[in-house]
Design an enzyme around this catalytic site. Sequence first.
Site, PDB file in Angstrom:
ATOM      1  N   GLU A 366       9.639   4.512 -16.181  1.00 21.63           N
ATOM      2  CA  GLU A 366       9.494   3.303 -16.996  1.00 21.63           C
ATOM      3  C   GLU A 366       8.142   3.194 -17.713  1.00 21.63           C
ATOM      4  OE1 GLU A 366      12.405   0.412 -14.385  1.00 21.63           O
ATOM      5  OE2 GLU A 366      10.359   0.643 -13.706  1.00 21.63           O
TER       6      GLU A 366
HETATM    7  C1  TNX Z   1      13.269   0.098 -11.112  1.00 26.97           C
HETATM    8  S1  TNX Z   1      13.821   2.746 -10.309  1.00 26.97           S
HETATM    9  C2  TNX Z   1      12.035   0.613 -10.759  1.00 26.97           C
HETATM   10  C3  TNX Z   1      11.131  -0.230  -9.960  1.00 26.97           C
HETATM   11  C4  TNX Z   1      11.719  -1.567  -9.643  1.00 26.97           C
HETATM   12  C5  TNX Z   1      13.187  -1.414  -9.333  1.00 26.97           C
HETATM   13  C6  TNX Z   1      13.849  -2.692  -8.902  1.00 26.97           C
HETATM   14  C7  TNX Z   1      12.337   2.941 -10.629  1.00 26.97           C
HETATM   15  C8  TNX Z   1      11.827   4.292 -10.514  1.00 26.97           C
HETATM   16  N1  TNX Z   1      11.613   1.881 -10.989  1.00 26.97           N
HETATM   17  O1  TNX Z   1       9.896  -0.360 -10.619  1.00 26.97           O
HETATM   18  O2  TNX Z   1      11.029  -2.094  -8.566  1.00 26.97           O
HETATM   19  O3  TNX Z   1      13.834  -0.921 -10.475  1.00 26.97           O
HETATM   20  O4  TNX Z   1      15.145  -2.448  -8.469  1.00 26.97           O
END
Ligand code: TNX
Length: 580
Positions: A366
């Site tokens: 992300e």
């Molecule tokens: C996605 S999955 C994220 C996290 C959040 C989560 C909540 C991923 C690698 N990153 O930063 O906490 O969703 O479900």
Amino acid sequence: MPTTPAASPETGPEPRDQVDVVTRAPAAAELARAATQAAGELLAPPAPVRLADVVPAPERVAPDGTADFTLPEDAVIRVDADQAARDVAGQLAELLRPATGYPLPVTGTAAARQDGLLVLALSGVTGAEPTDAATIGAETLGDEGYRLDVTGTEVRITAVTAAGLFHGVQTLRQLLPATVESATPVAERWVVPGGTIVDRPRFAYRGAMLDVVRHFFPVEDVLRVIDHLARYKLNHLHLHLTDDQGWRIAVDSWPKLTEVGGATEVGGGPGGWYTRDDYRRIVRYAARQHVTVVPEIDLPGHTNAALVAYPQLAPGKTAPPPYTGTEVGFSYVDPADERTYEFVADVLREVAALTPGPWLHIGGDEAFKVKGDAYTGFVERAQRIVATTGKTVVGWHQLAPAAHAEGRLLQWWGTNGDDPVTADAVRRGAQLILSPANHAYLDMKYAPDTPIGHDWAGLIDVRRAYDWDPATHLAGVPAEAVLGVEAPLWTESVTTLAEVEFMLFPRLPAVAELCWSPRSTHDWATFRERLAGHGPRWATAGITFHPSPEVPWPTDDRTRPTGRIPAQRTDPNAADTPAH
Ligand code: TNX
């Protein structure tokens, strides 16, 4: 000389010149005693647990209903001289002493007695190879497998490694009555069902992740989570140590990361961080439970806390405000500034030095604002920095487009098993840890009315956590490329140890069975029955769990789950309704 007549196993035959064992008739009292004993054996209730009730399901189970073992008060644990094996013997004694109240001495010598024994043997070290080599030989038990033989006189666990013995001990624990989980002595017949189990894992990497950033969890909580993993033969704990809301691991060369960046968490609570000694304590404790800690420093996104501490890492060179919300994807370290790579190298070097395990996780998820070549260039440089620390890089599957790095492990968290970019990275040499968000994300709610958790990847009750196959889940990825499975627990809405446990149980054992048990044993109908027997164990051990309606829990009032999450820690700043 006592007048008792016949030979007995304890005393051996009487001298011939004093008692004629051939012709002498037994006394009536003797006959009555023998009859009572025989009747007692016939009428003794069967062991309350069946040999096949273990979670995760063992590879092979051969029950022998005539060979139940009853732990006597004066039982002895006998173990090889090997120090690691002795440690496991000590752990077995620690597990059994509170509930039984028995002394359970650990001995290295072949004690005089021949029964009432718990034996831990390293095959290859003692030469005590299992006799029926056709069933299993030391070479097939592998690094983590074990063999458990239960007879009327002893319980014997054989393995090639201490890790194998440790997993065998976890199985033995489950074969005793649920009251073995009691912290104080219980009047109980400590029966272990007779027969043989031969067992070894399907996947080498079996893990869970704890996000200690969104809410901070003190060392003691982490140690207890490690216990939960070990109980179900999981062998990796991934700690998500840094994110927008906090920096949780001390870095001597950049002290403000924790001093400034560690003081926040979701909802405005006080946050916290691990000193180097705290972290060493976690790692040491985990090693004793045969769990490897995988530290994650999330880069280049999820870095707001670092930017608050060191504005020179931020693209605009000004500190952003501290962040206590739950959005993702807005922060990043400046990929165009050399100081960023000095920071990355210092942090990874220090964290690697605290880490005995082979893995270093660099996140990579992300980072929405670092796009295209800037992102790939950053990741490739970070991968090279990891290599200089002597560790092997792990990253979320967003790393896939970057060049391959020796041994690289990608953690796939998608929800759609068709991911050509990840499949291509596998073709270029990557291995995978599978954490499909719609099956393995333990921060998802069980049901619409689950009081905490998210639902962006769907609702995940026990069956959904259990019913998928890691070997075939991702299109174009062969089973050999799947190193294992990990269940992440993000903690935006999870604030206490009780809430952590509520999200882990009963899904963690479901994940454990996917990781450990051969596909041939995979069966929801029998899994839910086996799992049901663990409810009373958790209740006795004080473990909070979700009383999923999918599981036929026993209806004993003492252990029936309430469905409520007890308040263990109050956070005055936490929002009434958790942010999702
Ligand atoms: C996605 S999955 C994220 C996290 C959040 C989560 C909540 C991923 C690698 N990153 O930063 O906490 O969703 O479900």
